[in-house]
Design a protein around this motif. Structure first.
Motif, PDB file in Angstrom:
ATOM      1  N   ALA A  79     -80.411 -22.936  -6.782  1.00  0.00           N
ATOM      2  CA  ALA A  79     -79.084 -22.568  -6.263  1.00  0.00           C
ATOM      3  C   ALA A  79     -77.990 -22.976  -7.243  1.00  0.00           C
ATOM      4  O   ALA A  79     -77.048 -22.214  -7.502  1.00  0.00           O
ATOM      5  N   ALA A  80     -78.121 -24.168  -7.807  1.00  0.00           N
ATOM      6  CA  ALA A  80     -77.131 -24.650  -8.772  1.00  0.00           C
ATOM      7  C   ALA A  80     -77.087 -23.752  -9.999  1.00  0.00           C
ATOM      8  O   ALA A  80     -76.011 -23.402 -10.502  1.00  0.00           O
ATOM      9  N   ALA A  81     -78.255 -23.366 -10.487  1.00  0.00           N
ATOM     10  CA  ALA A  81     -78.323 -22.540 -11.691  1.00  0.00           C
ATOM     11  C   ALA A  81     -77.790 -21.126 -11.445  1.00  0.00           C
ATOM     12  O   ALA A  81     -77.230 -20.493 -12.348  1.00  0.00           O
ATOM     13  N   TRP A  82     -77.955 -20.628 -10.212  1.00  0.00           N
ATOM     14  CA  TRP A  82     -77.589 -19.239  -9.905  1.00  0.00           C
ATOM     15  C   TRP A  82     -76.084 -19.053  -9.741  1.00  0.00           C
ATOM     16  O   TRP A  82     -75.540 -17.981 -10.051  1.00  0.00           O
ATOM     17  N   ALA A  83     -75.393 -20.072  -9.289  1.00  0.00           N
ATOM     18  CA  ALA A  83     -73.972 -19.943  -8.970  1.00  0.00           C
ATOM     19  C   ALA A  83     -73.139 -19.628 -10.218  1.00  0.00           C
ATOM     20  O   ALA A  83     -73.543 -19.913 -11.347  1.00  0.00           O
ATOM     21  N   SER A  94     -77.893 -31.590 -11.146  1.00  0.00           N
ATOM     22  CA  SER A  94     -78.666 -30.366 -11.407  1.00  0.00           C
ATOM     23  C   SER A  94     -79.184 -29.770 -10.102  1.00  0.00           C
ATOM     24  O   SER A  94     -80.265 -29.190 -10.049  1.00  0.00           O
ATOM     25  N   ALA A  95     -78.391 -29.933  -9.044  1.00  0.00           N
ATOM     26  CA  ALA A  95     -78.808 -29.463  -7.725  1.00  0.00           C
ATOM     27  C   ALA A  95     -77.577 -29.222  -6.864  1.00  0.00           C
ATOM     28  O   ALA A  95     -76.571 -29.923  -6.999  1.00  0.00           O
ATOM     29  N   ALA A  96     -77.673 -28.217  -5.989  1.00  0.00           N
ATOM     30  CA  ALA A  96     -76.579 -27.896  -5.070  1.00  0.00           C
ATOM     31  C   ALA A  96     -77.139 -27.707  -3.666  1.00  0.00           C
ATOM     32  O   ALA A  96     -78.213 -27.131  -3.500  1.00  0.00           O
ATOM     33  N   ASN A  97     -76.407 -28.189  -2.674  1.00  0.00           N
ATOM     34  CA  ASN A  97     -76.828 -27.942  -1.294  1.00  0.00           C
ATOM     35  C   ASN A  97     -75.855 -27.024  -0.561  1.00  0.00           C
ATOM     36  O   ASN A  97     -76.070 -26.701   0.600  1.00  0.00           O
ATOM     37  N   THR A  98     -74.777 -26.619  -1.247  1.00  0.00           N
ATOM     38  CA  THR A  98     -73.770 -25.765  -0.619  1.00  0.00           C
ATOM     39  C   THR A  98     -73.283 -24.728  -1.622  1.00  0.00           C
ATOM     40  O   THR A  98     -72.957 -25.071  -2.757  1.00  0.00           O
ATOM     41  N   LEU A  99     -73.245 -23.472  -1.183  1.00  0.00           N
ATOM     42  CA  LEU A  99     -72.667 -22.392  -1.981  1.00  0.00           C
ATOM     43  C   LEU A  99     -71.503 -21.795  -1.206  1.00  0.00           C
ATOM     44  O   LEU A  99     -71.599 -21.583   0.010  1.00  0.00           O
ATOM     45  N   ILE A 100     -70.401 -21.543  -1.908  1.00  0.00           N
ATOM     46  CA  ILE A 100     -69.181 -21.048  -1.285  1.00  0.00           C
ATOM     47  C   ILE A 100     -68.772 -19.754  -1.973  1.00  0.00           C
ATOM     48  O   ILE A 100     -68.648 -19.712  -3.199  1.00  0.00           O
ATOM     49  N   LYS A 101     -68.551 -18.700  -1.175  1.00  0.00           N
ATOM     50  CA  LYS A 101     -68.088 -17.448  -1.760  1.00  0.00           C
ATOM     51  C   LYS A 101     -66.563 -17.457  -1.870  1.00  0.00           C
ATOM     52  O   LYS A 101     -65.867 -17.736  -0.890  1.00  0.00           O
ATOM     53  N   ALA A 108     -70.944 -23.608  -6.608  1.00  0.00           N
ATOM     54  CA  ALA A 108     -72.011 -24.521  -6.164  1.00  0.00           C
ATOM     55  C   ALA A 108     -71.439 -25.926  -6.001  1.00  0.00           C
ATOM     56  O   ALA A 108     -70.771 -26.437  -6.900  1.00  0.00           O
ATOM     57  N   GLU A 109     -71.714 -26.523  -4.867  1.00  0.00           N
ATOM     58  CA  GLU A 109     -71.280 -27.892  -4.588  1.00  0.00           C
ATOM     59  C   GLU A 109     -72.455 -28.687  -4.030  1.00  0.00           C
ATOM     60  O   GLU A 109     -73.436 -28.125  -3.552  1.00  0.00           O
TER      61      GLU A 109
END
Length: 283
Positions: A79-83, A94-101, A108-109
């Motif tokens: 998820a972190a890499a995709w944002a 190197s990790a995200a647990n929240t994505l915000i549009k 990525a947060e």
């Protein structure tokens, strides 16, 4: 996020991705937050697929009313890499647990660290000027280190079964207040707060640190939770640590932070935490 989202007629689409995902409390938590704040949401549990996870994210965010997602194991790194954009904490972990549009793309947060800190402070486990022992050097510890440092501790010692991994987290933190310590040497230091960032309690196990670290009755926090005290919390209490708690409040705290990032509204975690605790205890 300054618009009055609570007055909007739109039903916002949210989801949590993970595998396994059946046990997730996120839909329940965020529905309660939505009711508190007057926001209309739908919140799905979606089983992630390793080979097509980013395609699943892209498909979700194609919906005009998609606002954001939570991400749990084992997809936080993907998820972190995709944002399109990553916060400093995400870059560190190197990790995200929240994505915000947003209008400028997907941000990525990671809200795990803030969720942890909010629960520690709520339970009178102070960080400012204190000496901490952080057990573990995996994703949970990486996600926490930045938020802990923001609270101005005197020092954070990191111990891990693999000393090399502990040192790697020290290097990531890149702060003179952070150093590694071997499991055996932990007894040579005095700690105000001990945080277990491993998942050992889920198997009924405890980290291999000396009992002597509990002699001064530090505050003790286990990032995982179960229906009863975790094995680490039980051990700490048996050795005289009266202020020892599990990570259920961290779960609710990180969710509240995600909700704020999506909507600019701060829900009250207390009734949600009370409801989950009651459910877990079966009362």
């Amino acid at each position: 996020m300054s618009q009055h989202i609570e007055d909007s007629p739109v039903t916002f689409r949210l989801a949590v991705f993970g595998d396994p995902i059946e046990q997730s409390k996120s839909p329940q938590i965020h529905q309660m937050f939505a009711e508190q704040t007057g926001v209309q949401i739908t919140y799905q549990k979606i089983k992630g697929e390793v080979d097509s996870f980013t395609d699943q994210l892209a498909e979700f965010f194609r919906h005009e009313d998609a606002m954001g997602v939570n991400v749990t194991m084992p997809f936080k790194e993907q998820a972190a890499a995709w944002a399109d954009t990553r916060s400093i904490s995400v870059e560190q972990a190197s990790a995200a647990n929240t994505l915000i549009k947003t209008s400028s793309g997907i941000i990525a947060e990671t809200t795990d660290g803030k969720g942890l800190v909010s629960d520690l402070l709520r339970n009178n486990m102070h960080i400012n000027g204190k000496t901490l022992l952080l057990i573990g050097a995996g994703g949970a510890a990486r996600g926490a280190i930045s938020a802990l440092l923001d609270e101005n501790p005197k020092h954070i010692y990191i111990t891990n079964r693999s000393p090399a991994n502990a040192q790697r987290l020290v290097d990531i933190a890149n702060d003179k207040r952070v150093s590694s310590i071997s499991e055996g040497d932990c007894a040579k230091q005095t700690f105000d707060l001990i945080i277990n960032a491993t998942s050992l309690s889920l198997q009924g196990n405890v980290p291999n640190i000396p009992d002597a670290v509990f002699n001064t009755q530090p505050n003790v926090y286990d990032m995982v939770y179960q229906s009863e005290d975790t094995s680490f919390v039980r051990k700490a209490k048996s050795l005289g640590c009266n202020n020892a708690i599990d990570g259920l409040g961290m779960l609710v705290g990180q969710a509240a932070e995600s909700f704020y990032l999506w909507f600019g509204l701060r829900p009250n975690p207390e009734p949600v935490l009370a409801m989950l605790r009651k459910e877990l205890s079966g009362s």
